[in-house]
Design a protein around this motif. Structure first.
Motif, PDB file in Angstrom:
ATOM      1  N   THR A  18      22.370  97.593  17.293  1.00  0.00           N
ATOM      2  CA  THR A  18      23.032  96.878  18.400  1.00  0.00           C
ATOM      3  C   THR A  18      23.650  95.592  17.888  1.00  0.00           C
ATOM      4  OG1 THR A  18      22.706  95.990  20.650  1.00  0.00           O
ATOM      5  CG2 THR A  18      20.964  95.579  19.069  1.00  0.00           C
ATOM      6  N   PRO A  19      24.785  95.179  18.456  1.00  0.00           N
ATOM      7  CA  PRO A  19      25.368  93.890  18.062  1.00  0.00           C
ATOM      8  C   PRO A  19      24.594  92.740  18.676  1.00  0.00           C
ATOM      9  CG  PRO A  19      26.684  94.883  19.790  1.00  0.00           C
ATOM     10  CD  PRO A  19      25.633  95.894  19.426  1.00  0.00           C
ATOM     11  N   LEU A  20      24.598  91.616  17.998  1.00  0.00           N
ATOM     12  CA  LEU A  20      24.054  90.374  18.538  1.00  0.00           C
ATOM     13  C   LEU A  20      25.250  89.491  18.867  1.00  0.00           C
ATOM     14  CD1 LEU A  20      21.173  89.755  15.965  1.00  0.00           C
ATOM     15  CD2 LEU A  20      20.941  90.561  18.321  1.00  0.00           C
ATOM     16  N   ARG A  21      25.638  89.479  20.106  1.00  0.00           N
ATOM     17  CA  ARG A  21      26.884  88.798  20.481  1.00  0.00           C
ATOM     18  C   ARG A  21      26.647  87.303  20.661  1.00  0.00           C
ATOM     19  NH1 ARG A  21      30.962  92.283  21.464  1.00  0.00           N
ATOM     20  NH2 ARG A  21      30.418  94.487  21.667  1.00  0.00           N
ATOM     21  N   GLU A  22      26.369  86.664  19.538  1.00  0.00           N
ATOM     22  CA  GLU A  22      26.151  85.225  19.511  1.00  0.00           C
ATOM     23  C   GLU A  22      27.168  84.618  18.553  1.00  0.00           C
ATOM     24  OE1 GLU A  22      22.190  84.856  18.218  1.00  0.00           O
ATOM     25  OE2 GLU A  22      21.320  85.860  19.956  1.00  0.00           O
ATOM     26  N   ALA A  28      24.579  91.934  13.624  1.00  0.00           N
ATOM     27  CA  ALA A  28      24.023  93.102  14.309  1.00  0.00           C
ATOM     28  C   ALA A  28      22.623  93.395  13.800  1.00  0.00           C
ATOM     29  CB  ALA A  28      24.914  94.321  14.084  1.00  0.00           C
ATOM     30  N   ILE A  29      21.839  94.031  14.648  1.00  0.00           N
ATOM     31  CA  ILE A  29      20.566  94.582  14.197  1.00  0.00           C
ATOM     32  C   ILE A  29      20.839  95.972  13.641  1.00  0.00           C
ATOM     33  CG2 ILE A  29      18.252  95.327  14.873  1.00  0.00           C
ATOM     34  CD1 ILE A  29      18.344  93.250  17.091  1.00  0.00           C
ATOM     35  N   VAL A  39      18.728  91.771  10.556  1.00  0.00           N
ATOM     36  CA  VAL A  39      19.904  91.158  11.156  1.00  0.00           C
ATOM     37  C   VAL A  39      20.962  91.132  10.070  1.00  0.00           C
ATOM     38  CG1 VAL A  39      20.897  89.091  12.181  1.00  0.00           C
ATOM     39  CG2 VAL A  39      18.553  89.770  12.758  1.00  0.00           C
ATOM     40  N   LYS A  41      24.495  90.276   8.437  1.00  0.00           N
ATOM     41  CA  LYS A  41      25.629  89.352   8.451  1.00  0.00           C
ATOM     42  C   LYS A  41      26.760  90.014   7.660  1.00  0.00           C
ATOM     43  CE  LYS A  41      23.124  86.225  10.527  1.00  0.00           C
ATOM     44  NZ  LYS A  41      22.999  84.822  10.103  1.00  0.00           N
ATOM     45  N   TYR A 106      14.347  91.359  10.400  1.00  0.00           N
ATOM     46  CA  TYR A 106      14.331  91.118  11.843  1.00  0.00           C
ATOM     47  C   TYR A 106      12.917  90.788  12.289  1.00  0.00           C
ATOM     48  CZ  TYR A 106      14.859  91.989  16.861  1.00  0.00           C
ATOM     49  OH  TYR A 106      14.866  91.871  18.226  1.00  0.00           O
ATOM     50  N   THR A 112      12.886  81.979  20.706  1.00  0.00           N
ATOM     51  CA  THR A 112      13.657  80.820  20.264  1.00  0.00           C
ATOM     52  C   THR A 112      12.829  79.545  20.383  1.00  0.00           C
ATOM     53  OG1 THR A 112      15.726  81.855  20.945  1.00  0.00           O
ATOM     54  CG2 THR A 112      15.747  79.469  20.678  1.00  0.00           C
ATOM     55  N   ASP A 158      19.643  81.505  10.212  1.00  0.00           N
ATOM     56  CA  ASP A 158      21.078  81.239  10.401  1.00  0.00           C
ATOM     57  C   ASP A 158      21.556  79.981   9.677  1.00  0.00           C
ATOM     58  OD1 ASP A 158      21.289  83.488  11.894  1.00  0.00           O
ATOM     59  OD2 ASP A 158      21.366  82.491  13.841  1.00  0.00           O
TER      60      ASP A 158
END
Length: 265
Positions: A18-22, A28-29, A39, A41, A106, A112, A158
């Motif tokens: 799935t994408p991580l839309r951040e 994406a995962i 995750v 990149k 992951y 968070t 990140d």
């Protein structure tokens, strides 16, 4: 491996989960051939390979300094993924990222970091603030902490926005000597009361050999392109020289961080 001889595993991506839309980079995962989730990149994302270089160097420097970083791996993406993805934006990203990318283990179930919920002790806060000054990481603010709580421990994630000198086009040696003005917005700055002690400790750990061993991990393919006039080894030397010079002048960014903290409190 010894601390001065880092090594990264290489995995093959087997499933796009799935994408991580951040943000704009659409990480994406994914699942890899070792059955772990990462995750991912992408080299073909907005900032290109430079974001991966920053992620790798900054992450492994943090690990060397004893901070918690998810395992970083090289992740190979087969061309078949771009053919089967129905979302055109993601399809373009996958096609532009065929070959070697970067993955971080992951941390399933992590939450968070919230400074209103979790108190970080002065030493750890000082270590993280020092690191972010050193690597010029602009992305650890209240709005975007880029830290996770996993199994009741603090993990850093990140770091693609670090080492931003490689985007500026300005002489690297001038930037290496500068204080780090964005530290005034750091989420942990008010707790960072032990920067002098951390500076002395970290300067001992970050030997030139250890810095250059980490920089040596960066693949040739991420360092050169059609517009580059420098070899991969020449580009690696720039990163190593930047970090070594910045370490030499660490008192400059420590003083600036202390001044910014006093202005807060």
């Amino acid at each position: 491996m010894p601390a001065d001889q880092p090594e990264l595993r290489t995995v093959d991506v087997t499933r796009y989960v799935t994408p991580l839309r951040e943000g704009g980079s659409l990480p994406a995962i994914v699942e890899a051939d070792d059955d772990f989730l990462y995750v991912l990149k992408f080299r073909g994302a907005g900032q290109g390979a430079k974001a991966l270089i920053a992620e790798l160097i900054a992450g492994e420097l943090a690990r060397l300094l004893g901070l918690r970083i998810p395992e970083i791996v090289f992740a190979t993406l087969d061309e078949a993924f771009g053919r089967t993805e129905p979302d055109e934006e993601i399809q373009d990203l996958l096609r532009a990222s065929e070959g070697l990318n970067l993955g971080l283990h992951y941390l399933a179930g992590a939450i968070t970091f919230d400074p209103l919920v979790t108190t970080v002790d002065a030493r750890l806060a000082s270590q993280i603030v020092w690191l972010d000054c050193f690597i010029t990481n602009v992305d650890r603010t209240v709005r975007n902490t880029n830290m996770l709580i996993w199994h009741k421990e603090l993990w850093l994630i990140d770091h693609g926005a670090s080492l931003y000198f490689h985007h500026s086009g300005q002489p690297w040696d001038e930037q290496a000597r500068r204080p780090f003005a964005p530290i005034k917005d750091h989420v942990l700055l008010s707790r960072a009361t032990e920067l002098e002690a951390v500076d002395a400790e970290f300067r001992q750990l970050l030997t030139p050999d250890r810095i250059r061993a980490i920089v040596a991990l960066v693949p040739d393919a991420w360092l050169t392109d059609e517009s580059s006039t420098e070899s991969a080894d020449e580009r690696r030397a720039v990163y190593a020289n930047f970090l070594e010079t910045r370490l030499t002048y660490s008192q400059t960014f420590v003083n600036a961080a202390n001044d910014a903290r006093k202005a807060l409190v």
